[in-house]
Design an enzyme around this catalytic site. Structure first.
Site, PDB file in Angstrom:
ATOM      1  N   SER A 140      29.645  47.402  45.624  1.00 46.99           N
ATOM      2  CA  SER A 140      30.410  47.749  44.185  1.00 46.99           C
ATOM      3  C   SER A 140      31.299  47.228  43.969  1.00 46.99           C
ATOM      4  O   SER A 140      32.022  47.034  44.889  1.00 46.99           O
ATOM      5  CB  SER A 140      30.277  49.420  44.073  1.00 46.99           C
ATOM      6  OG  SER A 140      30.629  49.749  43.195  1.00 46.99           O
ATOM      7  N   TYR A 153      32.901  57.364  47.894  1.00 44.70           N
ATOM      8  CA  TYR A 153      32.510  56.536  47.240  1.00 44.70           C
ATOM      9  C   TYR A 153      32.392  55.217  47.474  1.00 44.70           C
ATOM     10  O   TYR A 153      32.088  54.162  48.144  1.00 44.70           O
ATOM     11  CB  TYR A 153      31.670  56.312  46.000  1.00 44.70           C
ATOM     12  CG  TYR A 153      30.836  55.190  45.079  1.00 44.70           C
ATOM     13  CD1 TYR A 153      29.705  54.812  45.430  1.00 44.70           C
ATOM     14  CD2 TYR A 153      31.068  54.117  44.677  1.00 44.70           C
ATOM     15  CE1 TYR A 153      29.024  54.522  45.266  1.00 44.70           C
ATOM     16  CE2 TYR A 153      30.295  53.477  44.106  1.00 44.70           C
ATOM     17  CZ  TYR A 153      29.375  52.994  44.430  1.00 44.70           C
ATOM     18  OH  TYR A 153      28.810  52.495  43.884  1.00 44.70           O
TER      19      TYR A 153
END
Length: 246
Positions: A140, A153
């Site tokens: 990501s 995250y």
């Protein structure tokens, strides 16, 4: 370059994994779809097969190393080898640290980090034996920068980035095995539905691009990385929506 390659994809029941399975099968690959939601896998396999492609499915919880090893064994038993392994399974339950969502932190670490490591551990022996292969880890933009509510995250995605670079360094000195990390920005997937912290969800929406990427866009990036000649290793692809600033 793609035709007849055996490609294992985790997290293939929806989103990027599902789109990658369909696209790679269309390009001539033999795809092994894995996830926990077997009904969704079966639906995608039927679609691929009905369109003339080669696909099968295998139920896997990537947090269970024995499950992941069984997936590798199944792929070899079914198609004879594994040419590409795509670690795509991931979770994104963003939250502010003071909300103390410890169970969600544990789950992200188990899926986003351990799941990737278990996939590498299952695929590497096969690829080392044949002295060829390709491991692709879907990460990501959060592996490059930290957004509000995304501390844990991002921590998992920074870890995947470090693991992939370490893997690349180790493999490049002694084998023909390639390593790639794909880092998407905002993608229109089911991941947003896992966010239980309304403040974190609001913070994410406030910085979201007006037009998100589609899963098919990331599937094309994965196809590009695989489809390069053996002498070429695409180590990282960072792909954002055109209107995403950060």
């Amino acid at each position: 370059m793609i035709e007849n390659k055996v490609i294992v994809i985790t997290g293939a029941s929806s989103g990027i994994g599902q789109a990658a399975a369909v696209r790679l099968a269309k390009a001539g690959a033999k795809v092994v779809l894995s996830a926990r939601r077997v009904d969704r896998l079966e639906e995608t396999v039927r679609k691929i097969v009905n369109e003339g492609g080669h696909a099968t499915q295998f139920a896997v919880d990537v947090t269970a190393k024995d499950d992941v090893q069984s997936l590798a064994d199944f792929a070899v038993k079914t198609y004879g080898t594994v040419d590409v392994w795509i670690n795509n399974a991931g979770l994104m339950p963003l939250s502010f640290l003071n909300k103390r969502k410890l169970s969600e932190w544990d789950q992200m670490i188990d899926v986003n980090i351990k799941g990737v490591l278990y996939g590498i551990a299952a695929a590497l022996p096969i690829m080392e034996q044949q002295n060829s292969g390709h491991i692709i880890n879907v990460s990501s933009v959060a592996g490059h920068r930290v957004g509000m509510g995304g501390a844990v995250y991002s921590g998992t995605k920074f870890a995947v980035r470090a693991i992939t670079e370490g893997l690349r360094m180790e493999l490049s000195s002694s084998s023909n095995i390639r390593a790639t990390i794909i880092s998407p920005g905002m993608v229109e997937t089911e991941l947003l539905s896992t966010i239980t912290d309304e403040d974190a969800l609001s913070a994410l929406k406030s910085r979201a691009a007006s037009e998100a990427l589609q899963s098919a866009d990331i599937a094309e990036a994965i196809l590009y990385a695989i489809d390069q000649p053996q002498r070429t290793s695409v180590n990282e692809i960072l792909i954002r929506p055109t209107k995403q600033q950060s």
